[in-house]
Write a protein that holds these residues in place. Structure first.
Motif, PDB file in Angstrom:
ATOM      1  N   CYS A 302      -6.290  -3.850 -10.923  1.00 48.06           N
ATOM      2  CA  CYS A 302      -5.771  -4.513 -12.117  1.00 48.06           C
ATOM      3  C   CYS A 302      -6.687  -4.176 -13.292  1.00 48.06           C
ATOM      4  O   CYS A 302      -7.912  -4.364 -13.186  1.00 48.06           O
ATOM      5  CB  CYS A 302      -5.712  -6.022 -11.927  1.00 48.06           C
ATOM      6  SG  CYS A 302      -4.694  -6.561 -10.530  1.00 48.06           S
ATOM      7  N   GLU A 528       2.691  -1.703  -9.378  1.00 47.34           N
ATOM      8  CA  GLU A 528       2.953  -2.929 -10.139  1.00 47.34           C
ATOM      9  C   GLU A 528       3.048  -4.151  -9.234  1.00 47.34           C
ATOM     10  O   GLU A 528       2.501  -5.213  -9.548  1.00 47.34           O
ATOM     11  CB  GLU A 528       4.232  -2.770 -10.962  1.00 47.34           C
ATOM     12  CG  GLU A 528       4.100  -1.802 -12.133  1.00 47.34           C
ATOM     13  CD  GLU A 528       5.341  -1.760 -12.991  1.00 47.34           C
ATOM     14  OE1 GLU A 528       6.329  -2.473 -12.652  1.00 47.34           O
ATOM     15  OE2 GLU A 528       5.349  -1.025 -13.993  1.00 47.34           O
ATOM     16  N   ASN A 529       3.744  -4.022  -8.112  1.00 48.06           N
ATOM     17  CA  ASN A 529       3.860  -5.166  -7.194  1.00 48.06           C
ATOM     18  C   ASN A 529       2.525  -5.522  -6.560  1.00 48.06           C
ATOM     19  O   ASN A 529       2.223  -6.703  -6.343  1.00 48.06           O
ATOM     20  CB  ASN A 529       4.894  -4.867  -6.104  1.00 48.06           C
ATOM     21  CG  ASN A 529       6.316  -5.030  -6.591  1.00 48.06           C
ATOM     22  OD1 ASN A 529       6.573  -5.813  -7.512  1.00 48.06           O
ATOM     23  ND2 ASN A 529       7.245  -4.303  -6.006  1.00 48.06           N
ATOM     24  N   GLN A 531      -0.413  -5.115  -7.940  1.00 45.35           N
ATOM     25  CA  GLN A 531      -1.181  -5.797  -8.980  1.00 45.35           C
ATOM     26  C   GLN A 531      -0.718  -7.246  -9.139  1.00 45.35           C
ATOM     27  O   GLN A 531      -1.554  -8.157  -9.267  1.00 45.35           O
ATOM     28  CB  GLN A 531      -1.042  -5.042 -10.303  1.00 45.35           C
ATOM     29  CG  GLN A 531      -1.773  -3.709 -10.323  1.00 45.35           C
ATOM     30  CD  GLN A 531      -1.452  -2.884 -11.557  1.00 45.35           C
ATOM     31  OE1 GLN A 531      -0.375  -3.023 -12.141  1.00 45.35           O
ATOM     32  NE2 GLN A 531      -2.373  -2.013 -11.952  1.00 45.35           N
ATOM     33  N   CYS A 532       0.589  -7.465  -9.113  1.00 40.27           N
ATOM     34  CA  CYS A 532       1.110  -8.840  -9.207  1.00 40.27           C
ATOM     35  C   CYS A 532       0.668  -9.693  -8.024  1.00 40.27           C
ATOM     36  O   CYS A 532       0.376 -10.881  -8.171  1.00 40.27           O
ATOM     37  CB  CYS A 532       2.637  -8.811  -9.297  1.00 40.27           C
ATOM     38  SG  CYS A 532       3.284  -8.198 -10.857  1.00 40.27           S
ATOM     39  N   TYR A 533       0.618  -9.073  -6.853  1.00 38.70           N
ATOM     40  CA  TYR A 533       0.188  -9.769  -5.645  1.00 38.70           C
ATOM     41  C   TYR A 533      -1.249 -10.270  -5.797  1.00 38.70           C
ATOM     42  O   TYR A 533      -1.553 -11.438  -5.506  1.00 38.70           O
ATOM     43  CB  TYR A 533       0.320  -8.812  -4.466  1.00 38.70           C
ATOM     44  CG  TYR A 533      -0.176  -9.336  -3.148  1.00 38.70           C
ATOM     45  CD1 TYR A 533       0.562 -10.258  -2.420  1.00 38.70           C
ATOM     46  CD2 TYR A 533      -1.377  -8.878  -2.606  1.00 38.70           C
ATOM     47  CE1 TYR A 533       0.117 -10.724  -1.189  1.00 38.70           C
ATOM     48  CE2 TYR A 533      -1.829  -9.328  -1.383  1.00 38.70           C
ATOM     49  CZ  TYR A 533      -1.080 -10.253  -0.676  1.00 38.70           C
ATOM     50  OH  TYR A 533      -1.531 -10.716   0.536  1.00 38.70           O
ATOM     51  N   ARG A 535      -2.936 -10.681  -8.660  1.00 39.63           N
ATOM     52  CA  ARG A 535      -3.012 -11.648  -9.761  1.00 39.63           C
ATOM     53  C   ARG A 535      -2.513 -13.024  -9.339  1.00 39.63           C
ATOM     54  O   ARG A 535      -3.044 -14.052  -9.772  1.00 39.63           O
ATOM     55  CB  ARG A 535      -2.197 -11.134 -10.949  1.00 39.63           C
ATOM     56  CG  ARG A 535      -2.829  -9.945 -11.669  1.00 39.63           C
ATOM     57  CD  ARG A 535      -1.910  -9.416 -12.751  1.00 39.63           C
ATOM     58  NE  ARG A 535      -2.511  -8.301 -13.464  1.00 39.63           N
ATOM     59  CZ  ARG A 535      -1.883  -7.159 -13.733  1.00 39.63           C
ATOM     60  NH1 ARG A 535      -0.615  -6.993 -13.342  1.00 39.63           N
ATOM     61  NH2 ARG A 535      -2.505  -6.204 -14.389  1.00 39.63           N
ATOM     62  N   ASN A 536      -1.502 -13.061  -8.493  1.00 40.25           N
ATOM     63  CA  ASN A 536      -0.973 -14.347  -8.047  1.00 40.25           C
ATOM     64  C   ASN A 536      -2.003 -15.127  -7.250  1.00 40.25           C
ATOM     65  O   ASN A 536      -2.165 -16.339  -7.429  1.00 40.25           O
ATOM     66  CB  ASN A 536       0.287 -14.129  -7.212  1.00 40.25           C
ATOM     67  CG  ASN A 536       0.888 -15.428  -6.715  1.00 40.25           C
ATOM     68  OD1 ASN A 536       1.250 -16.307  -7.488  1.00 40.25           O
ATOM     69  ND2 ASN A 536       0.986 -15.571  -5.395  1.00 40.25           N
ATOM     70  N   LYS A 539      -4.546 -16.511  -9.559  1.00 42.40           N
ATOM     71  CA  LYS A 539      -3.973 -17.656 -10.273  1.00 42.40           C
ATOM     72  C   LYS A 539      -3.978 -18.905  -9.393  1.00 42.40           C
ATOM     73  O   LYS A 539      -4.279 -20.017  -9.866  1.00 42.40           O
ATOM     74  CB  LYS A 539      -2.553 -17.325 -10.719  1.00 42.40           C
ATOM     75  CG  LYS A 539      -1.871 -18.424 -11.523  1.00 42.40           C
ATOM     76  CD  LYS A 539      -0.463 -18.016 -11.934  1.00 42.40           C
ATOM     77  CE  LYS A 539       0.226 -19.138 -12.703  1.00 42.40           C
ATOM     78  NZ  LYS A 539       1.629 -18.751 -13.075  1.00 42.40           N
TER      79      LYS A 539
END
Length: 641
Positions: A302, A528-529, A531-533, A535-536, A539
């Motif tokens: 990321c 992209e997925n 990176q979202c994984y 970041r989640n 969070k």
């Protein structure tokens, strides 16, 4: 007997009932299809119901011994029977690492893509120790690790197009071992074999314990392993100033700094060492600089977290575990080096039976020369039917090596089955013209009561501390056995003298098709997925950190950087041990519920609770529910004070 080979199906058609109708064959396409479907259904159902299991296994040690037979079955059993046993006997003894309520240690991710890659790898079942044994395995590994290096924005020197490249190790422990061996041999070739007793390794007290094990295996003197203390004032990162002081002191007394290990995301608290400053120090002192980013390296895909590996351009090697937080099933640890020649010179093998045109012409990469797996175990003694010598071989593998001359040899006694073993050791310092490991010959004199002197010679291949019997030549073996049986409980002495010979070999030639898993993860999920994984999870950890901060009974101990929160329950005033027992009791109470599983560490003498978010199925509701369990158990404990 009639043998039929059809495709990849191996069948024994008639051998007195050996392969009866319906029995599972070693390899049959249609049987595989049928049973694999059942296995996939079983695993899918497990994941659908995984929240129903206690996260931490609640069984007692030895529980399984009384539930399984004493010996293997003589005749085949059905897969359904095995599934029933797994449900009733195995799963109760499993700690469920993929549970959404698993928050201990660091994650060990599984994923559909990882499963599929693992299945394909197992199905092809190649033995990829060199390019020629499966060109696709070597070349795919090079390509995929180049992909990942570019995703992490590693320097071009780490790419396979140059002098460096990447290799998949089993674990970060293996990664640090192979680069330590490469660094050690590099400095010994330059300074001579006698420098072994002077070379020094540096790391912080937050560095993974794998560095200490690597030093033991590599023959680095324990007193030359510098573990530098860290402080809360630096958030437990290694201080460049303190490191400089330690190096200056060692140089002043004639020691030779040669290896520095920095960490991005320490195990205890995800501390991040200052790579740029440390790298410059290593460079100015001619040291190999290794960066261990086993856990946090995944986050650095990321852009907003890439800053934590700034300075990696100063590193000689870099490691991250794709099997921790990158949806790639265990095991898959990516290691990059700037100079692959250093690894090859230290670990290379080239016996006649492995020679081939591509390798001899240096046209290809042979990954057998980039690795030393740690999982190898010594078990050949029992094959010789010499059970009494088990302690003897344990002695070889476990005794510290000190001294170079016979007057200063160390020994450690070990007793087994009525006789005594004493091992006398030469220093295992190699000649600088050869690489590790070494070939050892142990000559053993047996001195029984009747005065017979028998000689046993065992040739052993020592792979950086891991042993394997290569050959055995024995004079008077039968008499030796008789002598050992005649002792009637009175100990005999076996004196062992080691002679060191030169031998270049590797402890384990084979590699799996590990890159398939990583390749499928990258392709089926995409950058992209992934990176979202990441970041989640960060969070969700931020959400948990906020919950802790809102309760005045708790404190957050270190700043959260990634998806780990370090916190503790505040003790009452004048608590004798500053809340250490209180937090230990809280941990035990929480984990015994089976609802969640967390782990602990100790920082600055304080017992700290760790909450690591990273399981693929974890959602915000699981984090909130976990906090409720923590609050409830804390209330019970505080109410008893």
């Amino acid at each position: 007997m009639k043998i039929s080979l059809v495709g990849f199906c191996f069948c024994v058609l008639s051998v007195d009932g050996y392969n009866r109708d319906g029995d599972l064959k070693p390899m049959d396409a249609e049987q595989f299809r049928e049973h694999a479907h059942k296995m996939v259904d079983f695993i899918a159902d497990y994941y659908k119901t995984i929240e129903n299991f206690p996260v931490l296994s609640q069984v007692q040690p030895g529980y399984l011994r009384n539930m399984l037979p004493d010996s293997a079955p003589n005749h085949p059993e059905s897969l359904d029977d095995i599934f029933n046993d797994v449900q009733a006997k195995i799963l109760p003894g499993v700690t469920h690492w993929q549970s959404p309520n698993y928050f201990a240690y660091y994650p060990s991710n599984s994923s559909i893509a990882g499963f599929l890659g693992e299945m394909l790898s197992a199905g092809l079942n190649i033995v990829g120790f060199s390019w020629i044994t499966s060109p696709a395995a070597t070349e795919l590994e090079m390509i995929v690790l180049d992909w990942l290096a570019k995703l992490l924005k590693l320097p071009d020197e780490f790419l396979s197009a140059g002098q460096g490249g990447g290799v998949i190790q089993g674990t970060a422990s293996e990664a640090v071992l192979v680069v330590l061996l490469a660094a050690r041999d590099k400095v010994l070739r330059r300074l001579g074999k006698n420098a072994l007793e002077k070379i020094v390794v540096y790391a912080s007290d937050q560095t993974h314990s794998a560095i200490q094990k690597a030093c033991q295996i590599a023959g680095i003197h324990p007193e030359n392993c510098r573990v530098i203390k860290t402080e809360s004032s630096t958030n437990y990162a290694l201080s460049p100033d303190i490191l400089c002081e330690a190096i200056a002191h060692d140089v002043a007394i004639g020691l030779i700094p040669f290896f520095l290990c920095a960490t991005v995301g320490t195990t205890s608290s995800t501390a991040v060492d200052p790579l740029l400053a440390l790298g410059k120090i290593a460079k100015s002192n001619g040291m190999w600089f290794h960066v261990d980013a086993a856990y946090a390296g995944s986050a650095c895909i990321c852009p907003e977290y890439r800053q934590y590996i700034d300075g990696v351009e100063e590193a000689d090697s870099f490691n991250m575990n794709a099997h921790k937080w990158f949806l790639t099933n265990f095991d898959c640890s990516a290691l990059w080096v700037k100079d692959r020649t250093a690894l090859v010179q230290s670990l290379s093998t080239n016996p006649e039976f492995l020679k081939n045109k591509a390798s001899q012409a240096n046209m290809v990469v042979d990954y057998k020369d980039w690795q030393i797996p740690l999982g190898r175990r010594f078990r050949l003694v029992q094959d010789w039917e010499l059970d009494p010598f088990t302690a003897f071989m344990d002695l070889i593998c476990s005794t510290s090596v000190k001294g170079e001359d016979l007057d200063n040899l160390c020994w450690r006694p070990a007793k087994s089955r009525g006789f005594e073993l004493r091992g006398y050791y030469h220093s295992l310092t190699p000649d600088i013209s050869m690489s590790f490991p070494w070939k050892l010959v142990w000559r053993t004199k047996v001195l029984p009561k009747d005065g017979k002197v028998l000689l046993m010679e065992i040739e052993i291949l020592l792979f950086g501390g891991l042993c394997r019997i290569a050959s055995c030549s024995v004079i008077g073996l039968d008499e030796m056995r008789d002598s050992l049986r005649d002792v009637n409980g009175d100990p005999l002495c076996i004196f062992c003298i080691v002679k060191v010979f030169h031998f270049v070999c590797n402890s384990y030639l084979t590699t799996e098709f590990l890159s398939l898993k990583l390749w499928m993860v990258l392709r089926l999920y995409g950058i992209e997925n992934l990176q979202c994984y990441i970041r989640n999870h960060i969070k969700l950890a931020e959400h948990f950190e906020g919950l802790v901060a809102q309760d005045p009974r708790f404190e957050v101990v270190t700043p959260r950087i990634f998806s780990l929160v370090c916190f503790r329950l505040l003790p009452p005033r004048n608590d004798e041990d500053n809340g250490n027992k209180l937090n230990n009791d809280l941990l035990e109470a929480i984990n015994s519920t089976g609802k969640i599983f967390i782990s602990h560490t100790v920082l600055s003498g304080k017992y700290i609770l760790r909450f690591a978010v990273g399981a693929p199925l974890t959602e915000e509701r699981h984090v909130t529910a976990a906090w409720k369990v923590l609050q409830d158990e804390a209330s019970v404990l505080l109410g008893r004070l």
